[in-house]
Design a protein around this motif. Structure first.
Motif, mmCIF file in Angstrom:
data_model
loop_
_atom_site.group_PDB
_atom_site.id
_atom_site.type_symbol
_atom_site.label_atom_id
_atom_site.label_comp_id
_atom_site.label_asym_id
_atom_site.label_seq_id
_atom_site.Cartn_x
_atom_site.Cartn_y
_atom_site.Cartn_z
ATOM 1 N N ALA A 444 0.879 -1.176 0.000
ATOM 2 C CA ALA A 444 0.000 0.000 0.000
ATOM 3 C C ALA A 444 0.912 1.220 0.000
ATOM 4 C CB ALA A 444 -0.877 -0.020 1.246
ATOM 5 N N LEU A 445 1.181 1.737 -1.189
ATOM 6 C CA LEU A 445 2.291 2.688 -1.328
ATOM 7 C C LEU A 445 1.939 4.146 -1.142
ATOM 8 C CD1 LEU A 445 3.984 1.138 -4.482
ATOM 9 C CD2 LEU A 445 4.582 0.752 -2.091
ATOM 10 N N SER A 446 0.650 4.509 -1.202
ATOM 11 C CA SER A 446 0.332 5.939 -1.235
ATOM 12 C C SER A 446 0.612 6.641 0.089
ATOM 13 C CB SER A 446 -1.114 6.137 -1.682
ATOM 14 O OG SER A 446 -1.245 5.667 -3.010
ATOM 15 N N ASN A 447 1.045 7.893 -0.039
ATOM 16 C CA ASN A 447 1.470 8.707 1.106
ATOM 17 C C ASN A 447 0.637 9.970 1.212
ATOM 18 O OD1 ASN A 447 3.740 7.036 1.759
ATOM 19 N ND2 ASN A 447 4.696 7.814 -0.094
ATOM 20 N N PRO A 448 0.544 10.591 2.401
ATOM 21 C CA PRO A 448 1.019 10.066 3.685
ATOM 22 C C PRO A 448 0.060 8.981 4.213
ATOM 23 C CG PRO A 448 -0.043 12.199 3.972
ATOM 24 C CD PRO A 448 -0.055 11.918 2.509
ATOM 25 N N THR A 449 0.140 8.698 5.491
ATOM 26 C CA THR A 449 -0.604 7.572 6.063
ATOM 27 C C THR A 449 -2.098 7.653 5.732
ATOM 28 O OG1 THR A 449 0.947 7.876 7.862
ATOM 29 C CG2 THR A 449 -0.744 6.201 8.181
ATOM 30 N N SER A 450 -2.648 8.875 5.731
ATOM 31 C CA SER A 450 -4.082 9.046 5.457
ATOM 32 C C SER A 450 -4.468 8.546 4.068
ATOM 33 C CB SER A 450 -4.452 10.530 5.572
ATOM 34 O OG SER A 450 -3.686 11.294 4.658
ATOM 35 N N GLN A 451 -3.506 8.489 3.138
ATOM 36 C CA GLN A 451 -3.818 8.061 1.774
ATOM 37 C C GLN A 451 -3.425 6.597 1.529
ATOM 38 O OE1 GLN A 451 -5.164 11.233 2.181
ATOM 39 N NE2 GLN A 451 -5.487 10.723 0.037
ATOM 40 N N SER A 452 -2.933 5.915 2.554
ATOM 41 C CA SER A 452 -2.501 4.530 2.368
ATOM 42 C C SER A 452 -3.702 3.669 1.965
ATOM 43 C CB SER A 452 -1.892 4.028 3.682
ATOM 44 O OG SER A 452 -1.302 2.770 3.468
ATOM 45 N N GLU A 453 -3.522 2.765 1.015
ATOM 46 C CA GLU A 453 -4.640 1.965 0.507
ATOM 47 C C GLU A 453 -5.250 1.081 1.594
ATOM 48 O OE1 GLU A 453 -1.908 2.621 -1.230
ATOM 49 O OE2 GLU A 453 -2.675 3.479 -3.107
ATOM 50 N N CYS A 454 -4.434 0.699 2.585
ATOM 51 C CA CYS A 454 -4.970 0.036 3.784
ATOM 52 C C CYS A 454 -3.934 0.203 4.883
ATOM 53 C CB CYS A 454 -5.266 -1.450 3.549
ATOM 54 S SG CYS A 454 -3.805 -2.450 3.248
ATOM 55 N N THR A 455 -4.315 -0.109 6.104
ATOM 56 C CA THR A 455 -3.344 -0.035 7.199
ATOM 57 C C THR A 455 -2.672 -1.399 7.355
ATOM 58 O OG1 THR A 455 -4.926 -0.760 8.852
ATOM 59 C CG2 THR A 455 -4.816 1.622 8.428
ATOM 60 N N ALA A 456 -1.596 -1.426 8.141
ATOM 61 C CA ALA A 456 -0.932 -2.697 8.416
ATOM 62 C C ALA A 456 -1.899 -3.620 9.152
ATOM 63 C CB ALA A 456 0.323 -2.454 9.253
ATOM 64 N N GLU A 457 -2.607 -3.074 10.103
ATOM 65 C CA GLU A 457 -3.552 -3.878 10.891
ATOM 66 C C GLU A 457 -4.587 -4.536 9.977
ATOM 67 O OE1 GLU A 457 -5.315 -1.730 14.131
ATOM 68 O OE2 GLU A 457 -6.961 -3.163 14.333
ATOM 69 N N GLU A 458 -5.112 -3.755 9.025
ATOM 70 C CA GLU A 458 -6.115 -4.312 8.110
ATOM 71 C C GLU A 458 -5.529 -5.424 7.254
ATOM 72 O OE1 GLU A 458 -8.753 -0.186 7.763
ATOM 73 O OE2 GLU A 458 -7.225 -0.607 6.254
ATOM 74 N N ALA A 459 -4.320 -5.185 6.726
ATOM 75 C CA ALA A 459 -3.705 -6.200 5.861
ATOM 76 C C ALA A 459 -3.478 -7.504 6.617
ATOM 77 C CB ALA A 459 -2.389 -5.674 5.298
ATOM 78 N N TYR A 460 -2.962 -7.418 7.844
ATOM 79 C CA TYR A 460 -2.666 -8.643 8.603
ATOM 80 C C TYR A 460 -3.946 -9.316 9.088
ATOM 81 C CZ TYR A 460 2.204 -7.058 8.572
ATOM 82 O OH TYR A 460 3.457 -6.654 8.167
ATOM 83 N N THR A 461 -4.917 -8.506 9.545
ATOM 84 C CA THR A 461 -6.139 -9.088 10.095
ATOM 85 C C THR A 461 -6.979 -9.737 9.001
ATOM 86 O OG1 THR A 461 -6.123 -7.282 11.686
ATOM 87 C CG2 THR A 461 -8.112 -8.604 11.602
ATOM 88 N N TRP A 462 -7.229 -8.998 7.929
ATOM 89 C CA TRP A 462 -8.110 -9.518 6.885
ATOM 90 C C TRP A 462 -7.492 -10.682 6.106
ATOM 91 C CZ3 TRP A 462 -9.435 -3.847 5.086
ATOM 92 C CH2 TRP A 462 -10.313 -3.273 6.018
ATOM 93 N N SER A 463 -6.148 -10.778 6.143
ATOM 94 C CA SER A 463 -5.518 -11.936 5.476
ATOM 95 C C SER A 463 -5.253 -13.044 6.490
ATOM 96 C CB SER A 463 -4.196 -11.513 4.824
ATOM 97 O OG SER A 463 -3.240 -11.180 5.840
ATOM 98 N N GLU A 464 -5.748 -12.882 7.690
ATOM 99 C CA GLU A 464 -5.515 -13.830 8.805
ATOM 100 C C GLU A 464 -4.031 -14.087 9.004
ATOM 101 O OE1 GLU A 464 -8.050 -16.818 7.155
ATOM 102 O OE2 GLU A 464 -9.707 -16.267 8.504
ATOM 103 N N GLY A 465 -3.256 -13.031 8.978
ATOM 104 C CA GLY A 465 -1.823 -13.138 9.280
ATOM 105 C C GLY A 465 -0.992 -13.718 8.156
ATOM 106 N N ARG A 466 -1.554 -13.813 6.945
ATOM 107 C CA ARG A 466 -0.783 -14.438 5.868
ATOM 108 C C ARG A 466 -0.132 -13.430 4.912
ATOM 109 N NH1 ARG A 466 -4.097 -17.171 2.598
ATOM 110 N NH2 ARG A 466 -6.035 -16.664 3.646
ATOM 111 N N ALA A 467 -0.606 -12.191 4.958
ATOM 112 C CA ALA A 467 -0.057 -11.210 4.004
ATOM 113 C C ALA A 467 1.389 -10.852 4.321
ATOM 114 C CB ALA A 467 -0.895 -9.935 4.027
ATOM 115 N N ILE A 468 2.173 -10.666 3.268
ATOM 116 C CA ILE A 468 3.469 -10.005 3.395
ATOM 117 C C ILE A 468 3.154 -8.560 3.024
ATOM 118 C CG2 ILE A 468 5.863 -9.922 2.614
ATOM 119 C CD1 ILE A 468 4.943 -12.634 3.890
ATOM 120 N N PHE A 469 3.340 -7.658 3.984
ATOM 121 C CA PHE A 469 2.837 -6.302 3.795
ATOM 122 C C PHE A 469 3.944 -5.268 3.864
ATOM 123 C CE2 PHE A 469 1.129 -2.353 5.735
ATOM 124 C CZ PHE A 469 0.241 -1.978 4.728
ATOM 125 N N ALA A 470 3.861 -4.290 3.008
ATOM 126 C CA ALA A 470 4.747 -3.113 3.088
ATOM 127 C C ALA A 470 3.935 -1.891 2.669
ATOM 128 C CB ALA A 470 5.955 -3.282 2.168
#
Ligand SMILES: O=C([O-])CC(=O)C(=O)O
Ligand SMILES: [Mg+2]
Length: 591
Positions: A444-470
């Motif tokens: 989720a590359l867009s900046n700043p944080t308010s424009q991020s396509e998703c948060t880290a929490e969302e990526a990890y939670t919705w993928s049930e801990g399987r996403a590799i996230f940056a």
């Protein structure tokens, strides 16, 4: 009465030395006219007329309470300072304590800005020693807010403003800048600041921030860095109606008027600084960014950070992620949300790298990469109405209207957000990509944080801990089901400082795509097993100076190989050479 101040160098660093000297009242360069390259800087000290009260007001030389008894005597400082003499370490400790007391990130930003204007070496010492903590303060996300409010926090100019009013006089304006041997310029026209849109003249925060990273992360000396904002107006109604707005109060000039001003600027830069000054284009709107890069890449040393820097950092992340998600680059299917500078720039560099690895033509390797824009999947039937930079990505497929449908149709293994629009990786999108892949790579590359396509929490939670996230802007580590995940920061700050250093130390006269691939490769090689264990696909920023030296060396090596380097003979050990050239913020002794 003025004394002459001599600084005793801190050894090895050649780029560290400020070749400009002020002698008597006038500005004179003690190294003569042509001192842009470090080789000519042979003496380990500089002169300055600053002494006494003006020395304390000169941010390049001021050391505050760290002036020794001897220095206080020799430079007329007696009585101007309280009696205590403290070390730079103690000053650093005190300032970090002060900064940590501020609640609001913008207060921390202003404190850092004031420090930079008061005591430059101490500013860099803090930034280098506390990089993980202070990067979000001087850079994304806080710099975004600072640009939005730049009108009210503006204190002193930190770079050059070139507006339509200066048309016909740009060369003279460049000569007003106090430093002469410039190695890197970061220039913006403020039309697309991060994902925040048109901030006009207030975009100045970006070139200033980027160049402070050139010094802190890449070791280019501060006096060789020049931030520039070109003001052709703004289409931001809020700013046009703001009585405190610092820029031209008119709508943006476009077309011929715009390109004439830019052309005068590019010509004046080359005339004033020679052809080895690196010009980094930053946060221009898509339509101008591609055009300016295409227009000047064969005549000037230019680099577009949003197209090329972002591409190199994302390619490095994708390559290093293969250790976690398996396969080769060519085995993966990439889906982008966003088909602007970052999206198409990244897509092209990935296609180029796959083409190098597989020997397949790039026209073929592009077919593994799909882009979605605001009108849906980019497909062949839309080709005629697409802007030119999107056309290579118009593959054969039936129309698909949105991202979620595109995920279901294309079945990507890698999902990349470069849209500048926040919260567009919805729960449905992340669940869909996670249902297709054991370990989806989500960026989720867009900046700043308010424009991020998703948060880290969302990526990890919705993928049930399987996403590799940056993500482009930083997120804190997140705990899910008892495991701590550390999100990587996929930001061009990993690339441009080292890339620029490589260009400077080799004396490169042009930027070639292979130099970007070299930067990317060097970054990917810095990721360790220990990083992978935490789900990290980038090395931590704490090691950034070592990382930058490695990137610089690889970029310089490629420039030599391509015949683009002019610094001869080629140093045998380029990593060592890059390190030896890096600016150190440690105080120098004055005699
Ligand atoms: O500045 C940053 O954080 C990255 C960047 O270039 C952008 O978002 O335009
Ligand atoms: Mg940018």
């Amino acid at each position: 009465m003025e004394s002459t101040l001599k600084e005793i160098g801190d050894g090895g660093s050649v780029l560290d030395l400020d070749p400009k000297a002020t002698v008597g009242g006038g500005v004179e360069d003690i190294y003569g006219e042509d001192c842009a390259t470090e080789e000519q800087l042979v003496t380990p000290w500089t002169f300055s007329v600053a002494s006494g009260y003006s020395l304390l007001r000169d941010p390049h030389h001021n050391k505050g309470l760290a002036f020794t008894e001897k220095e206080r005597d020799a430079h007329y400082l007696r009585g101007l300072l309280p009696p205590a003499i403290v070390t730079q370490q103690l000053q650093e400790k005190k300032l970090m304590q002060n900064i940590r007391q501020y609640q609001l990130p913008l207060q921390k930003f202003i404190a850092m800005m004031e420090l930079q204007e008061r005591n430059e070496r101490l500013f860099y010492k803090l930034l280098i020693d506390n990089v993980e903590e202070l990067l979000p303060v001087v850079y994304t996300p806080t710099v975004g807010e600072a640009c939005q409010k730049y009108g009210s926090i503006f204190r002193r100019p930190q770079g050059l403003y070139i507006s339509l009013k200066e048309k016909g006089k740009i060369l003279e304006v460049l000569k007003n800048w106090p430093q002469r041997s410039i190695q890197v310029i970061v220039v913006t026209d403020g039309e697309r600041i991060l994902g925040l849109g048109d901030l006009g003249c207030q975009g100045m925060g970006i070139p200033v921030g980027k160049l402070s990273l050139y010094t802190a992360l890449g070791g280019v000396r501060p006096s060789a860095c020049l931030p520039i904002t070109i003001d052709v107006g703004t289409n931001n109604e809020k700013l046009l109606n703001d009585e405190f707005y610092i820029g031209l109060k008119q709508r943006r000039a476009t077309g011929e008027e715009y390109y004439e001003l830019l052309d005068e600027f590019m010509t004046a830069v080359k005339q004033n600084y020679g052809e080895k000054v690196l010009i980094q284009f930053e946060d221009f709107a898509n339509h101008n960014a591609f055009e300016l890069l295409a227009k000047y890449r064969t005549t000037h040393l230019v680099f577009n950070d949003d197209i090329q820097g972002t591409a190199a950092v994302v390619l490095a992340g994708a390559v290093s992620a293969l250790k976690l998600i398996g396969g080769t680059l060519a085995d993966h299917t990439f889906l982008f949300l966003g088909a602007g500078e970052a999206g198409t720039g990244i897509a092209e560099l990935i296609a180029l790298e796959i083409s190098k690895q597989t020997k397949a033509p790039v026209e073929e390797t592009r077919k593994k990469i799909w882009l979605v824009d605001s009108k849906g999947l980019i497909v062949h039937s839309r080709k005629d109405s697409l802007q030119h930079f999107k056309q290579p990505w118009a593959h054969e497929h039936e129309p698909v209207k949105d991202l979620l449908s595109a995920v279901k149709a294309i079945k990507p293994t890698v999902l990349i957000g470069s849209s500048g629009v926040g919260r567009t990786f919805t729960k449905e999108v992340i669940e869909a990509v996670s249902s297709i892949n054991e370990k989806p790579l989500i960026m989720a590359l867009s900046n700043p944080t308010s424009q991020s396509e998703c948060t880290a929490e969302e990526a990890y939670t919705w993928s049930e801990g399987r996403a590799i996230f940056a993500s482009g802007s930083p997120f804190d580590p997140f705990e899910y089901n008892g495991k701590t995940f550390v999100p990587g920061q996929s930001n061009n700050a990993y690339i441009f400082p080292g890339f620029g250093l490589g260009v400077v130390i080799s004396g490169a006269i042009r930027v070639h795509d292979d130099m970007l691939l070299a930067a990317s490769e060097a970054l990917a090689a810095q990721v360790s097993e220990e990083n992978y264990d935490k789900g990290l696909i980038y090395p931590p920023f704490t090691n950034i100076r070592k990382i930058s030296a490695n990137i610089a060396a690889n970029v310089a090596a490629k420039a030599y190989e391509l015949g683009l380097a002019t610094r001869l003979p080629r140093p045998a050990d380029l990593v060592k050479y890059a390190e030896s050239c890096m600016y150190s913020p440690v105080y120098r002794t004055y005699r």
